[in-house]
Design a protein around this motif. Structure first.
Motif, PDB file in Angstrom:
ATOM      1  N   PHE A 144       0.808  -1.212   0.000  1.00 22.96           N
ATOM      2  CA  PHE A 144       0.000   0.000   0.000  1.00 22.96           C
ATOM      3  C   PHE A 144       0.852   1.277   0.000  1.00 22.96           C
ATOM      4  N   LEU A 145       2.164   1.147   0.055  1.00 20.14           N
ATOM      5  CA  LEU A 145       3.013   2.344  -0.030  1.00 20.14           C
ATOM      6  C   LEU A 145       2.757   3.034  -1.359  1.00 20.14           C
ATOM      7  N   LYS A 146       2.751   4.366  -1.328  1.00 18.95           N
ATOM      8  CA  LYS A 146       2.206   5.120  -2.445  1.00 18.95           C
ATOM      9  C   LYS A 146       3.101   5.198  -3.670  1.00 18.95           C
ATOM     10  N   ASP A 147       4.412   5.161  -3.506  1.00 20.73           N
ATOM     11  CA  ASP A 147       5.273   5.389  -4.664  1.00 20.73           C
ATOM     12  C   ASP A 147       6.522   4.523  -4.587  1.00 20.73           C
ATOM     13  N   GLU A 148       7.203   4.401  -5.720  1.00 21.37           N
ATOM     14  CA  GLU A 148       8.384   3.539  -5.819  1.00 21.37           C
ATOM     15  C   GLU A 148       9.575   4.101  -5.048  1.00 21.37           C
ATOM     16  N   GLU A 149       9.664   5.438  -4.929  1.00 15.90           N
ATOM     17  CA  GLU A 149      10.752   6.035  -4.142  1.00 15.90           C
ATOM     18  C   GLU A 149      10.686   5.569  -2.690  1.00 15.90           C
ATOM     19  N   THR A 150       9.481   5.588  -2.135  1.00 17.80           N
ATOM     20  CA  THR A 150       9.313   5.162  -0.740  1.00 17.80           C
ATOM     21  C   THR A 150       9.669   3.691  -0.583  1.00 17.80           C
ATOM     22  N   LYS A 151       9.213   2.862  -1.511  1.00 14.37           N
ATOM     23  CA  LYS A 151       9.542   1.431  -1.450  1.00 14.37           C
ATOM     24  C   LYS A 151      11.054   1.213  -1.574  1.00 14.37           C
TER      25      LYS A 151
END
Length: 344
Positions: A91-98
């Motif tokens: 559910f993390l919003k974007d690939e940068e955060t992941k």
């Protein structure tokens, strides 16, 4: 601690997810989701935070994910926690955060992890979009860490500008990372490199190795797609001999990070790394650094806490350098004239 009772579980779940779970539309689904957390506080908190302010469609999808979790090889209590963490990760919003979150898997457990490490690693790997300065990258990473804390995937630290990670979260993250492109080797014994020549190692993107009981780094490891390599000596200084090209099989590297190692000379170590952007030689004993000028694309260079007596004048040829960290280089007594004025 023991698992929570059904009443306690719902009370905690509601506190984390918000009062919307009491609505007639959402409550039947929310209670089923909460029940899947099996009274485990970490599972309850991460799932509830992940679903806070989400639509009914997201809640139904979450329930399906929890019921069909891919963590089939995890048994017992961990299975439910891992399923919950996997849901939060998805559910993390974007690939940068992941990407930043996955980088956290490269650190040992029980560490206060400096946010600045994610800035330097992420900059070297070109993780951040529409970021043009290190200050902007720093703002982005602080925002990412705050968001991950809000999801209870990362924890506060008592050390300024650091964060911590729950051991179970780290175990989960290692599992996700090793499924794909990352690998963390907590122990590396002299015979271990022989097992690194399997069919799967060629796809690894990042690797972190703790070099226990080694006097010299093993030679001839081939990782053709590797972009980040983090090496750490455990007790004594692991030595890199000056006449071996250890990184011949890792020519795509963009970030190299070494802690507690002895590097007599730079040339043969790094001469083949034409794409290197981030180089951190920290808590190291350093010899001849004159040929560092060959690393033309270097943007971040750190000698923090290292034993270096004189800064090589050749550093002034690193025209793309944006950060030079000499923090706590207590034996540094000489900086040649013109080095800093050339680093515009």
């Amino acid at each position: 601690m023991d698992v929570l009772s059904q009443v306690e579980s719902w009370k905690l779940f509601k506190k984390m997810a918000g009062d919307t779970v009491d609505s007639s539309d959402l409550n039947p689904i929310a209670t089923k989701v909460a029940k899947r957390c099996s009274g485990l506080p970490l599972a309850i908190v991460t799932v509830a935070r992940a679903l806070r302010h989400r639509s009914k469609h997201a809640w139904r999808d979450a329930l399906r994910q929890l019921r069909s979790s891919t963590t089939n090889d995890v048994k017992g209590v961990y299975a439910n926690v891992f399923a919950s963490l996997e849901l939060s990760f998805n559910f993390l919003k974007d690939e940068e955060t992941k990407a930043c979150f996955l980088l956290c898997s490269l650190f040992k457990e029980d560490l206060d992890i400096p946010i600045e490490y994610l800035v330097r690693y992420g900059t070297g790997l070109r993780i951040f979009q529409d970021v043009h300065t290190l200050e902007e990258a720093r703002d982005r990473v602080h925002t990412v860490v705050e968001n991950l804390k809000a999801c209870c995937l990362l924890l506060d630290s008592d050390v300024e500008d650091c964060f911590r990670m729950h051991d179970v979260t780290r175990d989960f993250l290692l599992k996700v990372a090793c499924r794909g492109l990352y690998i963390f080797l907590e122990k590396m014994i002299p015979a271990y490199p022989d097992s690194l020549h399997g069919n799967n190692v060629g796809n690894y993107y990042a690797i972190s190795m703790v070099l226990n009981d080694l006097e010299e780094f093993p030679f001839g490891i081939d990782f053709p797609k590797l972009q980040l390599c983090r090496l750490e000596g455990s007790v004594g200084l692991v030595q890199f001999s000056g006449n071996k090209n250890y990184f011949d099989g890792m020519k795509e590297l963009k970030a190299v990070l070494m802690h507690h190692v002895f590097i007599p000379s730079i040339p043969s170590l790094f001469l083949t790394l034409r794409k290197l952007v981030t180089l951190c030689l920290e808590h190291c004993k350093l010899g001849d650094l004159s040929n560092i000028k060959e690393l033309k694309h270097l943007e971040i260079l750190s000698f923090m806490h290292s034993d270096i007596e004189k800064l090589p004048k050749e550093i002034r040829e690193l025209s793309h350098l944006r950060l030079l960290d000499l923090s706590d280089c207590k034996n540094l007594t000489g900086i040649p004239f013109g080095v800093f004025s050339n680093l515009v």
